[in-house]
Write a protein that holds these residues in place. Sequence first.
Motif, PDB file in Angstrom:
ATOM      1  N   GLU A 146       1.900  45.803  22.396  1.00 14.07           N
ATOM      2  CA  GLU A 146       2.142  47.144  22.920  1.00 14.07           C
ATOM      3  C   GLU A 146       3.631  47.456  22.792  1.00 14.07           C
ATOM      4  OE1 GLU A 146       1.711  49.675  27.090  1.00 14.07           O
ATOM      5  OE2 GLU A 146       0.891  47.651  26.910  1.00 14.07           O
ATOM      6  N   GLU A 147       3.942  48.470  22.022  1.00 16.65           N
ATOM      7  CA  GLU A 147       5.333  48.830  21.800  1.00 16.65           C
ATOM      8  C   GLU A 147       5.832  49.692  22.951  1.00 16.65           C
ATOM      9  OE1 GLU A 147       5.751  50.675  18.037  1.00 16.65           O
ATOM     10  OE2 GLU A 147       5.453  48.822  16.898  1.00 16.65           O
ATOM     11  N   THR A 148       6.954  49.264  23.529  1.00 12.71           N
ATOM     12  CA  THR A 148       7.567  49.993  24.630  1.00 12.71           C
ATOM     13  C   THR A 148       8.931  50.494  24.191  1.00 12.71           C
ATOM     14  OG1 THR A 148       6.437  48.573  26.235  1.00 12.71           O
ATOM     15  CG2 THR A 148       8.319  49.861  27.023  1.00 12.71           C
ATOM     16  N   ASP A 178      12.561  52.170  24.828  1.00 12.22           N
ATOM     17  CA  ASP A 178      13.560  52.307  25.870  1.00 12.22           C
ATOM     18  C   ASP A 178      13.869  53.783  26.082  1.00 12.22           C
ATOM     19  OD1 ASP A 178      15.733  51.169  27.620  1.00 12.22           O
ATOM     20  OD2 ASP A 178      16.955  52.305  26.201  1.00 12.22           O
ATOM     21  N   GLU A 199      11.463  48.062  22.337  1.00 12.94           N
ATOM     22  CA  GLU A 199      11.880  46.775  22.879  1.00 12.94           C
ATOM     23  C   GLU A 199      11.276  45.647  22.053  1.00 12.94           C
ATOM     24  OE1 GLU A 199      10.758  46.604  26.935  1.00 12.94           O
ATOM     25  OE2 GLU A 199      12.167  48.156  27.592  1.00 12.94           O
TER      26      GLU A 199
END
Length: 475
Positions: free
Chosen positions: A236-238, A240, A247
Amino acid sequence: MSGTQTFLLPDLGEGLTEAEIVRWLVAVGDVVAVDAPVAEVETAKSIVEVPSPYAGVVAELHGPEGTTIDVGKPLITIGILSPSAETYREEEKAGSGNVLIGYGTPEGATSGRRRKPRTPTTAHRLPAEPSRATTPRSSATALGASVPAVPAVPDTAASPAAPGSSAHASSAHASAAAAAPQARVPLVISPLVRRMARDGGVDLRQVDGSGAGGLIVRRDVEAALSAKAEKPVVVEETADSRTGLVELRRVPMSGFRKAVAATLSRSRREIPEATTWVDVDATALLELRESLRSATDPGPGLLALMARFVVAGLKKHPELNGFVDTAREELVQYDGVNLGLAAQTERGLVVPAVADAHLLTARGLDAEIRRLTTAARDGRLTAHELACGSFTLNNYGSFGVDGSAAIINHPQVAILGVGRIIDRPWVVDGELAIRKLTQLSLVFDHRVCDGGTAAAFLRFVADAFESPAKILADL
Protein backbone atom coordinates in the motif's frame (compact mmCIF):
# COMPACT_ATOMS: atom_id res chain seq x y z
CA MET A 1 2.43 -32.27 31.14
CA SER A 2 1.32 -31.13 34.59
CA GLY A 3 0.39 -27.55 33.74
CA THR A 4 2.06 -24.46 32.36
CA GLN A 5 4.13 -21.61 33.71
CA THR A 6 4.33 -18.19 32.06
CA PHE A 7 7.67 -16.46 32.40
CA LEU A 8 7.41 -12.66 32.62
CA LEU A 9 10.14 -10.41 31.22
CA PRO A 10 12.34 -9.80 34.29
CA ASP A 11 13.68 -6.50 35.57
CA LEU A 12 16.90 -6.01 33.56
CA GLY A 13 18.28 -3.33 35.87
CA GLU A 14 19.49 0.23 35.25
CA GLY A 15 15.90 1.51 35.35
CA LEU A 16 15.07 -0.21 32.03
CA THR A 17 11.34 -0.69 31.50
CA GLU A 18 11.19 -2.56 28.19
CA ALA A 19 13.16 -4.74 25.79
CA GLU A 20 12.88 -5.75 22.15
CA ILE A 21 12.94 -9.41 21.15
CA VAL A 22 15.90 -9.67 18.79
CA ARG A 23 15.91 -13.44 18.29
CA TRP A 24 14.06 -16.41 19.70
CA LEU A 25 16.45 -19.22 20.63
CA VAL A 26 13.62 -21.75 20.96
CA ALA A 27 10.42 -22.60 19.09
CA VAL A 28 7.02 -23.95 20.11
CA GLY A 29 7.44 -27.64 20.91
CA ASP A 30 11.08 -27.39 21.96
CA VAL A 31 12.18 -28.94 25.25
CA VAL A 32 14.14 -26.57 27.47
CA ALA A 33 16.02 -27.01 30.72
CA VAL A 34 16.24 -24.64 33.66
CA ASP A 35 18.61 -21.72 32.91
CA ALA A 36 18.71 -22.56 29.19
CA PRO A 37 18.63 -19.31 27.13
CA VAL A 38 15.30 -18.87 25.33
CA ALA A 39 15.63 -15.41 23.75
CA GLU A 40 17.99 -12.58 22.94
CA VAL A 41 16.51 -9.21 23.89
CA GLU A 42 17.81 -5.73 23.20
CA THR A 43 17.56 -3.06 25.85
CA ALA A 44 18.60 0.55 25.67
CA LYS A 45 21.99 -0.59 26.97
CA SER A 46 22.92 -3.87 25.28
CA ILE A 47 21.77 -7.26 23.96
CA VAL A 48 21.33 -9.94 26.62
CA GLU A 49 20.25 -13.58 26.67
CA VAL A 50 17.25 -14.37 28.86
CA PRO A 51 17.35 -17.82 30.53
CA SER A 52 14.27 -19.86 31.36
CA PRO A 53 13.49 -20.39 35.05
CA TYR A 54 11.41 -23.46 34.15
CA ALA A 55 12.06 -26.83 32.53
CA GLY A 56 9.54 -28.22 30.09
CA VAL A 57 8.09 -27.81 26.62
CA VAL A 58 7.71 -24.41 24.96
CA ALA A 59 3.96 -23.86 24.66
CA GLU A 60 3.79 -20.24 23.49
CA LEU A 61 6.07 -17.37 22.49
CA HIS A 62 4.46 -14.06 23.44
CA GLY A 63 5.42 -11.99 20.42
CA PRO A 64 7.40 -12.36 17.20
CA GLU A 65 10.96 -11.13 16.75
CA GLY A 66 11.01 -7.34 16.70
CA THR A 67 8.28 -7.01 19.33
CA THR A 68 8.89 -4.66 22.26
CA ILE A 69 7.77 -6.10 25.61
CA ASP A 70 7.42 -4.21 28.87
CA VAL A 71 9.10 -5.52 32.01
CA GLY A 72 6.61 -7.70 33.89
CA LYS A 73 4.70 -8.75 30.77
CA PRO A 74 4.57 -12.37 29.46
CA LEU A 75 7.60 -13.45 27.45
CA ILE A 76 7.23 -17.22 27.10
CA THR A 77 4.95 -19.99 28.38
CA ILE A 78 6.46 -23.34 29.34
CA GLY A 79 4.49 -26.57 29.71
CA ILE A 80 5.85 -28.33 32.78
CA LEU A 81 6.63 -32.00 32.08
CA SER A 82 4.79 -34.65 34.09
CA PRO A 83 6.83 -37.15 36.15
CA SER A 84 6.22 -39.84 33.54
CA ALA A 85 7.56 -37.60 30.83
CA GLU A 86 10.64 -36.78 32.90
CA THR A 87 11.23 -40.50 33.31
CA TYR A 88 10.89 -40.98 29.58
CA ARG A 89 13.38 -38.15 28.95
CA GLU A 90 15.93 -39.89 31.16
CA GLU A 91 15.51 -43.08 29.12
CA GLU A 92 16.10 -41.31 25.80
CA LYS A 93 19.32 -39.47 26.77
CA ALA A 94 21.44 -42.09 25.02
CA GLY A 95 20.54 -40.72 21.59
CA SER A 96 17.77 -39.70 19.25
CA GLY A 97 15.39 -42.11 17.61
CA ASN A 98 13.73 -41.57 14.26
CA VAL A 99 15.44 -38.35 13.17
CA LEU A 100 16.49 -37.24 9.69
CA ILE A 101 19.80 -38.66 8.50
CA GLY A 102 22.72 -36.47 9.53
CA TYR A 103 20.84 -34.56 12.23
CA GLY A 104 20.68 -37.00 15.11
CA THR A 105 21.46 -36.13 18.71
CA PRO A 106 25.27 -35.87 19.11
CA GLU A 107 26.76 -38.35 21.50
CA GLY A 108 27.22 -36.76 24.90
CA ALA A 109 25.29 -33.63 23.94
CA THR A 110 24.48 -31.36 26.89
CA SER A 111 22.39 -28.68 25.25
CA GLY A 112 19.33 -27.43 27.08
CA ARG A 113 17.19 -28.08 23.97
CA ARG A 114 16.44 -31.65 22.94
CA ARG A 115 13.97 -33.34 20.62
CA LYS A 116 11.95 -36.36 21.69
CA PRO A 117 12.63 -39.59 19.76
CA ARG A 118 9.68 -40.91 17.86
CA THR A 119 9.77 -44.62 17.08
CA PRO A 120 6.89 -46.81 15.90
CA THR A 121 6.59 -48.37 19.35
CA THR A 122 6.82 -45.27 21.53
CA ALA A 123 4.96 -42.81 19.34
CA HIS A 124 1.53 -44.20 20.29
CA ARG A 125 1.99 -46.09 23.52
CA LEU A 126 3.98 -45.56 26.70
CA PRO A 127 4.54 -47.97 29.59
CA ALA A 128 1.37 -48.22 31.66
CA GLU A 129 1.07 -46.06 34.77
CA PRO A 130 -0.94 -48.09 37.33
CA SER A 131 -1.43 -45.09 39.59
CA ARG A 132 -3.03 -43.12 36.73
CA ALA A 133 -5.21 -45.92 35.30
CA THR A 134 -8.42 -43.93 35.79
CA THR A 135 -7.02 -40.85 33.97
CA PRO A 136 -5.79 -42.00 30.57
CA ARG A 137 -3.45 -39.62 28.74
CA SER A 138 -2.47 -39.38 25.12
CA SER A 139 1.17 -40.03 24.40
CA ALA A 140 1.45 -36.46 23.11
CA THR A 141 0.59 -35.12 26.54
CA ALA A 142 2.96 -37.45 28.31
CA LEU A 143 5.78 -36.55 25.94
CA GLY A 144 5.37 -32.83 26.24
CA ALA A 145 3.33 -32.53 23.02
CA SER A 146 6.13 -33.62 20.75
CA VAL A 147 4.10 -36.37 18.99
CA PRO A 148 0.50 -36.41 17.67
CA ALA A 149 -2.23 -36.97 20.22
CA VAL A 150 -3.78 -40.46 20.16
CA PRO A 151 -6.88 -40.97 22.34
CA ALA A 152 -6.47 -43.61 25.02
CA VAL A 153 -8.89 -46.53 24.50
CA PRO A 154 -10.17 -48.27 27.64
CA ASP A 155 -9.78 -52.06 27.64
CA THR A 156 -13.50 -52.92 27.88
CA ALA A 157 -12.90 -56.62 27.29
CA ALA A 158 -10.74 -56.94 30.35
CA SER A 159 -12.86 -54.62 32.48
CA PRO A 160 -16.56 -54.79 31.42
CA ALA A 161 -18.74 -52.08 32.84
CA ALA A 162 -22.45 -51.45 32.77
CA PRO A 163 -23.64 -48.27 31.02
CA GLY A 164 -24.60 -46.74 34.32
CA SER A 165 -21.54 -47.73 36.28
CA SER A 166 -18.88 -45.28 37.50
CA ALA A 167 -16.23 -47.05 35.42
CA HIS A 168 -18.29 -46.46 32.26
CA ALA A 169 -18.72 -42.79 33.17
CA SER A 170 -15.00 -42.41 33.76
CA SER A 171 -14.21 -43.98 30.38
CA ALA A 172 -16.71 -41.74 28.62
CA HIS A 173 -15.24 -38.67 30.32
CA ALA A 174 -11.73 -39.67 29.27
CA SER A 175 -12.83 -40.22 25.67
CA ALA A 176 -14.55 -36.86 25.58
CA ALA A 177 -11.48 -35.15 26.96
CA ALA A 178 -9.28 -36.84 24.37
CA ALA A 179 -11.64 -35.79 21.58
CA ALA A 180 -11.63 -32.13 22.67
CA PRO A 181 -9.80 -29.76 20.30
CA GLN A 182 -6.20 -29.00 21.30
CA ALA A 183 -3.70 -26.39 20.19
CA ARG A 184 -1.83 -27.79 17.20
CA VAL A 185 1.84 -28.36 17.96
CA PRO A 186 4.10 -29.00 14.95
CA LEU A 187 5.96 -32.30 14.91
CA VAL A 188 9.51 -31.38 13.90
CA ILE A 189 12.71 -33.16 14.83
CA SER A 190 15.38 -31.82 12.49
CA PRO A 191 17.17 -28.60 13.52
CA LEU A 192 17.71 -27.92 9.80
CA VAL A 193 13.96 -27.93 9.15
CA ARG A 194 13.33 -25.54 12.04
CA ARG A 195 16.07 -23.19 10.81
CA MET A 196 14.69 -23.22 7.25
CA ALA A 197 11.24 -22.38 8.56
CA ARG A 198 12.49 -19.62 10.85
CA ASP A 199 14.67 -18.00 8.19
CA GLY A 200 11.87 -18.19 5.62
CA GLY A 201 9.17 -16.88 7.94
CA VAL A 202 7.13 -20.11 7.79
CA ASP A 203 4.79 -20.88 10.69
CA LEU A 204 5.27 -24.60 11.28
CA ARG A 205 1.88 -24.79 12.98
CA GLN A 206 0.34 -24.17 9.57
CA VAL A 207 2.37 -26.90 7.80
CA ASP A 208 1.07 -30.43 7.28
CA GLY A 209 3.84 -32.99 7.65
CA SER A 210 4.27 -35.63 4.95
CA GLY A 211 6.58 -37.82 7.00
CA ALA A 212 5.66 -40.81 9.10
CA GLY A 213 3.03 -39.92 11.69
CA GLY A 214 2.76 -36.35 10.42
CA LEU A 215 6.48 -35.55 10.82
CA ILE A 216 7.38 -32.24 9.11
CA VAL A 217 10.38 -32.79 6.86
CA ARG A 218 12.46 -30.61 4.58
CA ARG A 219 10.23 -30.98 1.50
CA ASP A 220 7.23 -29.72 3.50
CA VAL A 221 9.00 -26.49 4.41
CA GLU A 222 10.30 -26.08 0.86
CA ALA A 223 6.74 -26.44 -0.45
CA ALA A 224 5.52 -23.84 2.05
CA LEU A 225 8.29 -21.46 0.98
CA SER A 226 7.36 -21.94 -2.70
CA ALA A 227 3.70 -21.28 -2.00
CA LYS A 228 4.63 -18.19 -0.02
CA ALA A 229 6.82 -16.87 -2.85
CA GLU A 230 4.01 -17.32 -5.39
CA LYS A 231 1.59 -15.12 -3.45
CA PRO A 232 1.63 -11.55 -4.76
CA VAL A 233 2.85 -8.99 -2.25
CA VAL A 234 0.48 -6.04 -2.08
CA VAL A 235 2.23 -2.86 -1.00
CA GLU A 236 0.00 0.00 0.00
CA GLU A 237 1.61 3.22 -1.16
CA THR A 238 1.37 6.07 1.32
CA ALA A 239 2.16 9.56 0.14
CA ASP A 240 3.64 12.09 2.51
CA SER A 241 1.28 15.04 2.92
CA ARG A 242 4.09 17.61 3.01
CA THR A 243 6.29 16.49 0.09
CA GLY A 244 3.87 14.41 -1.93
CA LEU A 245 6.52 11.64 -2.14
CA VAL A 246 5.62 8.00 -1.58
CA GLU A 247 7.00 6.58 1.65
CA LEU A 248 9.57 3.89 0.91
CA ARG A 249 9.50 2.28 4.37
CA ARG A 250 8.90 2.92 8.07
CA VAL A 251 11.37 1.49 10.55
CA PRO A 252 10.34 1.35 14.24
CA MET A 253 12.93 2.79 16.61
CA SER A 254 14.51 0.12 18.79
CA GLY A 255 14.92 0.63 22.51
CA PHE A 256 18.61 1.26 21.93
CA ARG A 257 17.94 3.88 19.25
CA LYS A 258 15.37 5.60 21.48
CA ALA A 259 17.94 5.83 24.28
CA VAL A 260 20.56 7.29 21.92
CA ALA A 261 18.06 9.83 20.60
CA ALA A 262 17.09 10.87 24.11
CA THR A 263 20.73 11.33 25.19
CA LEU A 264 21.74 13.33 22.12
CA SER A 265 18.60 15.49 22.26
CA ARG A 266 19.23 16.26 25.91
CA SER A 267 22.84 17.14 25.12
CA ARG A 268 21.81 19.63 22.45
CA ARG A 269 19.07 21.04 24.65
CA GLU A 270 21.07 21.55 27.85
CA ILE A 271 24.72 22.05 26.89
CA PRO A 272 26.01 25.36 25.48
CA GLU A 273 28.79 23.75 23.48
CA ALA A 274 31.72 25.22 21.62
CA THR A 275 34.21 23.63 19.23
CA THR A 276 37.92 24.18 18.67
CA TRP A 277 40.26 22.25 16.39
CA VAL A 278 43.87 22.03 15.21
CA ASP A 279 45.83 20.31 12.42
CA VAL A 280 48.53 18.00 13.78
CA ASP A 281 51.64 16.40 12.31
CA ALA A 282 51.33 12.78 13.45
CA THR A 283 54.40 11.49 11.60
CA ALA A 284 56.40 10.91 14.80
CA LEU A 285 53.41 9.17 16.40
CA LEU A 286 53.24 6.65 13.57
CA GLU A 287 56.98 6.14 13.74
CA LEU A 288 56.76 5.47 17.48
CA ARG A 289 53.97 2.99 16.85
CA GLU A 290 56.14 1.09 14.38
CA SER A 291 59.17 1.15 16.68
CA LEU A 292 57.18 -0.64 19.40
CA ARG A 293 56.45 -3.58 17.11
CA SER A 294 58.57 -6.72 17.07
CA ALA A 295 58.38 -10.21 15.63
CA THR A 296 56.86 -11.52 18.86
CA ASP A 297 55.13 -8.40 20.21
CA PRO A 298 52.69 -6.30 18.16
CA GLY A 299 52.94 -3.52 20.74
CA PRO A 300 50.14 -1.14 21.73
CA GLY A 301 47.89 0.09 18.93
CA LEU A 302 47.67 3.65 17.68
CA LEU A 303 44.38 4.29 19.47
CA ALA A 304 45.88 3.13 22.76
CA LEU A 305 48.73 5.64 22.40
CA MET A 306 46.22 8.39 21.63
CA ALA A 307 44.17 7.36 24.65
CA ARG A 308 47.23 7.53 26.90
CA PHE A 309 47.91 11.12 25.83
CA VAL A 310 44.25 12.09 26.33
CA VAL A 311 44.26 10.71 29.87
CA ALA A 312 47.45 12.67 30.63
CA GLY A 313 45.84 15.82 29.25
CA LEU A 314 42.77 15.36 31.47
CA LYS A 315 45.02 15.08 34.51
CA LYS A 316 46.38 18.54 33.67
CA HIS A 317 42.93 19.95 32.86
CA PRO A 318 40.38 18.16 35.09
CA GLU A 319 37.65 20.68 34.26
CA LEU A 320 36.96 18.63 31.12
CA ASN A 321 36.63 15.39 33.13
CA GLY A 322 33.44 15.91 35.10
CA PHE A 323 29.81 16.98 34.88
CA VAL A 324 27.48 19.84 35.71
CA ASP A 325 25.21 19.27 38.72
CA THR A 326 22.38 21.59 37.67
CA ALA A 327 20.27 20.81 40.72
CA ARG A 328 22.97 22.09 43.08
CA GLU A 329 24.54 24.51 40.58
CA GLU A 330 27.96 22.93 41.00
CA LEU A 331 30.75 21.93 38.61
CA VAL A 332 32.00 18.46 39.54
CA GLN A 333 35.43 17.08 38.65
CA TYR A 334 36.32 13.38 38.91
CA ASP A 335 39.35 11.94 40.66
CA GLY A 336 40.30 9.51 37.90
CA VAL A 337 39.29 8.89 34.28
CA ASN A 338 36.86 6.41 32.75
CA LEU A 339 37.70 6.91 29.09
CA GLY A 340 34.77 6.39 26.72
CA LEU A 341 35.56 5.18 23.20
CA ALA A 342 32.96 5.71 20.48
CA ALA A 343 32.47 2.49 18.48
CA GLN A 344 30.24 1.88 15.48
CA THR A 345 28.35 -1.44 15.54
CA GLU A 346 25.47 -3.03 13.66
CA ARG A 347 23.16 -1.73 16.38
CA GLY A 348 24.47 1.81 16.03
CA LEU A 349 26.97 3.99 17.86
CA VAL A 350 27.92 2.86 21.36
CA VAL A 351 30.40 4.41 23.80
CA PRO A 352 31.86 1.82 26.19
CA ALA A 353 34.37 3.11 28.69
CA VAL A 354 37.74 1.88 29.90
CA ALA A 355 37.32 2.04 33.67
CA ASP A 356 40.20 3.60 35.64
CA ALA A 357 42.08 4.44 32.44
CA HIS A 358 44.40 6.70 34.43
CA LEU A 359 45.86 3.61 36.13
CA LEU A 360 46.72 1.81 32.87
CA THR A 361 49.80 1.92 30.67
CA ALA A 362 49.55 2.14 26.90
CA ARG A 363 49.70 -1.67 26.78
CA GLY A 364 46.99 -1.98 29.40
CA LEU A 365 44.80 0.47 27.50
CA ASP A 366 45.38 -1.48 24.29
CA ALA A 367 44.21 -4.75 25.85
CA GLU A 368 41.10 -3.17 27.34
CA ILE A 369 40.23 -1.31 24.13
CA ARG A 370 40.40 -4.55 22.15
CA ARG A 371 38.21 -6.34 24.69
CA LEU A 372 35.58 -3.60 24.66
CA THR A 373 35.60 -3.40 20.86
CA THR A 374 34.95 -7.13 20.56
CA ALA A 375 32.20 -6.97 23.17
CA ALA A 376 30.59 -4.03 21.36
CA ARG A 377 30.50 -5.86 18.05
CA ASP A 378 29.03 -8.95 19.71
CA GLY A 379 26.44 -6.91 21.63
CA ARG A 380 27.79 -8.13 24.95
CA LEU A 381 28.67 -4.87 26.68
CA THR A 382 27.42 -4.48 30.20
CA ALA A 383 25.21 -1.61 31.27
CA HIS A 384 28.01 -0.33 33.51
CA GLU A 385 30.54 -0.30 30.66
CA LEU A 386 28.12 1.75 28.56
CA ALA A 387 27.24 4.27 31.25
CA CYS A 388 30.37 4.88 33.35
CA GLY A 389 32.39 7.11 30.98
CA SER A 390 33.67 10.49 32.16
CA PHE A 391 35.19 11.71 28.86
CA THR A 392 34.90 10.42 25.27
CA LEU A 393 37.54 9.87 22.57
CA ASN A 394 36.03 9.49 19.08
CA ASN A 395 38.22 8.12 16.29
CA TYR A 396 36.01 9.10 13.36
CA GLY A 397 39.04 8.96 11.09
CA SER A 398 38.22 5.26 10.72
CA PHE A 399 35.30 6.39 8.53
CA GLY A 400 37.66 8.21 6.18
CA VAL A 401 36.69 11.75 7.21
CA ASP A 402 38.92 14.61 8.31
CA GLY A 403 36.84 16.36 10.94
CA SER A 404 33.54 16.54 12.78
CA ALA A 405 31.74 18.70 15.31
CA ALA A 406 30.55 15.85 17.51
CA ILE A 407 27.72 15.91 20.04
CA ILE A 408 28.82 15.64 23.67
CA ASN A 409 27.79 12.39 25.33
CA HIS A 410 25.57 13.76 28.13
CA PRO A 411 26.21 14.11 31.09
CA GLN A 412 29.89 14.40 30.15
CA VAL A 413 31.22 17.86 29.31
CA ALA A 414 33.62 17.24 26.42
CA ILE A 415 34.48 14.96 23.52
CA LEU A 416 37.71 14.79 21.49
CA GLY A 417 37.60 13.67 17.87
CA VAL A 418 40.50 12.41 15.73
CA GLY A 419 40.27 12.56 11.94
CA ARG A 420 41.96 10.34 9.37
CA ILE A 421 45.75 10.45 9.05
CA ILE A 422 46.81 11.20 5.47
CA ASP A 423 49.81 12.51 3.53
CA ARG A 424 49.76 16.29 3.14
CA PRO A 425 52.28 19.04 2.42
CA TRP A 426 53.65 20.55 5.63
CA VAL A 427 56.39 23.01 6.44
CA VAL A 428 59.18 21.48 8.54
CA ASP A 429 62.19 23.65 9.51
CA GLY A 430 61.34 26.10 6.76
CA GLU A 431 61.15 23.38 4.12
CA LEU A 432 58.08 21.93 2.44
CA ALA A 433 57.70 18.23 3.16
CA ILE A 434 55.12 15.44 2.90
CA ARG A 435 53.98 14.55 6.40
CA LYS A 436 51.28 12.46 8.08
CA LEU A 437 48.59 14.98 9.02
CA THR A 438 45.45 14.61 11.11
CA GLN A 439 42.94 16.97 12.69
CA LEU A 440 41.89 17.07 16.34
CA SER A 441 38.59 18.67 17.29
CA LEU A 442 37.40 19.32 20.82
CA VAL A 443 33.74 19.99 21.62
CA PHE A 444 33.30 21.27 25.18
CA ASP A 445 30.65 22.56 27.53
CA HIS A 446 31.22 26.29 27.84
CA ARG A 447 29.71 26.22 31.34
CA VAL A 448 32.68 24.30 32.77
CA CYS A 449 35.52 26.30 31.25
CA ASP A 450 36.41 29.07 28.84
CA GLY A 451 38.23 28.75 25.53
CA GLY A 452 41.65 29.12 27.14
CA THR A 453 41.34 25.92 29.14
CA ALA A 454 39.91 23.99 26.20
CA ALA A 455 42.68 25.23 23.91
CA ALA A 456 45.37 24.35 26.46
CA PHE A 457 44.08 20.76 26.70
CA LEU A 458 43.84 20.44 22.91
CA ARG A 459 47.35 21.84 22.48
CA PHE A 460 48.76 19.37 25.01
CA VAL A 461 47.29 16.42 23.12
CA ALA A 462 48.47 17.86 19.78
CA ASP A 463 52.01 18.29 21.13
CA ALA A 464 51.93 14.69 22.37
CA PHE A 465 51.00 13.53 18.86
CA GLU A 466 53.87 15.53 17.36
CA SER A 467 56.50 14.62 20.00
CA PRO A 468 55.24 11.38 21.57
CA ALA A 469 58.61 10.13 22.86
CA LYS A 470 59.09 13.30 24.89
CA ILE A 471 55.63 13.12 26.44
CA LEU A 472 55.90 9.41 27.23
CA ALA A 473 59.15 10.05 29.09
CA ASP A 474 57.26 12.32 31.49
CA LEU A 475 54.30 9.97 32.05
